[in-house]
Design a protein around this motif. Structure first.
Motif, PDB file in Angstrom:
ATOM      1  N   UNK A 300      12.658 -64.710 -30.388  1.00 40.68           N
ATOM      2  CA  UNK A 300      11.954 -65.335 -31.508  1.00 40.68           C
ATOM      3  C   UNK A 300      11.376 -64.279 -32.450  1.00 40.68           C
ATOM      4  N   UNK A 301      10.757 -63.254 -31.864  1.00 41.87           N
ATOM      5  CA  UNK A 301      10.167 -62.206 -32.689  1.00 41.87           C
ATOM      6  C   UNK A 301      11.240 -61.435 -33.455  1.00 41.87           C
ATOM      7  N   UNK A 302      12.359 -61.206 -32.807  1.00 44.84           N
ATOM      8  CA  UNK A 302      13.477 -60.533 -33.473  1.00 44.84           C
ATOM      9  C   UNK A 302      13.946 -61.344 -34.673  1.00 44.84           C
ATOM     10  N   UNK A 303      14.018 -62.646 -34.497  1.00 49.74           N
ATOM     11  CA  UNK A 303      14.427 -63.537 -35.589  1.00 49.74           C
ATOM     12  C   UNK A 303      13.502 -63.387 -36.790  1.00 49.74           C
ATOM     13  N   UNK A 304      12.196 -63.337 -36.520  1.00 49.85           N
ATOM     14  CA  UNK A 304      11.249 -63.233 -37.631  1.00 49.85           C
ATOM     15  C   UNK A 304      11.233 -61.847 -38.252  1.00 49.85           C
ATOM     16  N   UNK A 305      11.355 -60.826 -37.431  1.00 48.49           N
ATOM     17  CA  UNK A 305      11.405 -59.466 -37.976  1.00 48.49           C
ATOM     18  C   UNK A 305      12.577 -59.305 -38.940  1.00 48.49           C
ATOM     19  N   UNK A 306      13.647 -60.041 -38.684  1.00 46.02           N
ATOM     20  CA  UNK A 306      14.808 -59.979 -39.578  1.00 46.02           C
ATOM     21  C   UNK A 306      14.517 -60.579 -40.954  1.00 46.02           C
ATOM     22  N   UNK A 307      13.483 -61.406 -41.053  1.00 43.00           N
ATOM     23  CA  UNK A 307      13.154 -62.019 -42.351  1.00 43.00           C
ATOM     24  C   UNK A 307      12.225 -61.140 -43.182  1.00 43.00           C
TER      25      UNK A 307
END
Length: 345
Positions: A300-307
């Motif tokens: 989940x955190x990886x997903x947000x860091x990508x944004x």
């Protein structure tokens, strides 16, 4: 009378005249010497071979810095700077504290640095809090949400309705929402704002107390996944906001003035950390979990860091600050009596 005074001064004995000139020269040399020693953060050359000797003269040389950091993903530069060794590379050491009102801590010197929303920190900085912005941190991280099955599709649908915010009027959520409304040419006085705790807001939406709410994207995601919420405006994803830095690295102003080399080294460490995060987002997500930061869910955190864009430039920062200051003037949040450039300076 000026000529007479001059004549009187030069009528002293040769010895007295020489002594006076020597004193004047000595005073001038002291002043010049003092001026030469006065350095600002902008003067610091981190490649100066004599930097270590100059650095030793600063009050905070060899002392532990205090960072205000709450473990958030988007403001993770300071935490990563410490655990990845970018601080140590600059000869710095820091203690990380979760301080509820970080801007107050910066202003009073209880913390030396933190990363926070521009929308939160511009007004206190303009109004005299003892703080200085040193670089952009990253883009993104907040959006305006409605219930998924609601009829609201755009901000104009909320005229006459209520929006929940989670900090005070004049805080981050409120100010970002005002900018959404201004960009969409909507009179913000036609919208009601209600301060509601994050945890109570979903229920407030469901019982009709409010029709929309500002949320951090990280908080809202599980409700999006459950089919409860959907975004209608965003600083993370919308084309007219997604290139803007949302957060800035903030340092105590007195700390910067008295310790320009320490401050410059800190800023460089933060820059290196930001660049590393941008280039290593999955590893950054794992590092966040290992330090009990973020959500605890690596994927989940990886997903947000990508944004988020952690390599946002100083040029983007200056452009954004100009826009924010002009917007806030229009909203009456900061004075119109001072030029935007003077405020920016």
């Amino acid at each position: 009378s000026i000529l007479l005074l001059s004549a009187m001064l030069f009528s002293f004995s040769g010895c007295g005249k020489t002594a006076k000139r020597a004193d004047e020269k000595q005073t001038t040399e002291k002043k010049d010497d003092k001026n030469e020693k006065k350095m600002t953060i902008a003067d610091v050359d981190l490649n100066d071979p004599d930097l270590e000797e100059k650095w030793k003269k600063e009050p905070r040389y060899g002392t532990k810095l205090v960072f205000a950091y709450n473990g958030g993903l988007c403001t993770s530069g300071l935490g990563i700077a410490q655990v990845k060794g970018f601080l140590a590379k600059q000869g710095l050491e820091a203690e990380i504290k979760n301080i509820p009102n970080a801007m107050d801590a910066i202003g009073t010197g209880k913390a030396d640095a933190n990363t926070d929303h521009i929308s939160t920190s511009v007004v206190p900085a303009v109004n005299g809090v003892n703080a200085v912005f040193t670089r952009a941190a990253q883009t993104g991280c907040k959006s305006l949400y409605v219930l998924k099955d609601s009829p609201y599709q755009k901000t104009s649908d909320l005229i006459g309705k209520s929006i929940a915010i989670h900090d005070a009027i004049g805080g981050s959520d409120h100010n970002i929402t005002l900018r959404f409304l201004a960009r969409d040419k909507i009179d913000y006085t036609k919208i009601k704002f209600k301060v509601i705790e994050n945890a109570a807001t979903i229920q407030a939406l469901q019982n009709g107390e409010v029709e929309a709410s500002m949320f951090s994207d990280q908080f809202a995601q599980k409700f999006v996944d459950q089919g409860i919420l959907r975004p209608i405006r965003s600083i993370t994803f919308d084309d007219d906001f997604k290139e803007e830095p949302c957060c800035t690295l903030i340092l105590n102003k007195t700390f910067v003035e008295q310790n320009p080399i320490t401050a410059a080294k800190l800023v460089e460490a933060h820059k290196e950390a930001s660049n590393w995060i941008e280039d290593n987002k999955y590893d950054a997500a794992k590092l966040m979990k290992a330090n009990n930061w973020g959500s605890g869910d690596i994927e989940s955190d990886y997903k947000f860091l990508q944004t988020y864009n952690f390599k946002v430039t100083d040029e983007q920062m200056e452009k954004t600050l100009n826009q924010v200051i002009n917007d806030y003037k229009e909203f009456g949040i900061i004075t119109k009596d001072v030029s935007t450039q003077d405020i920016l300076n």
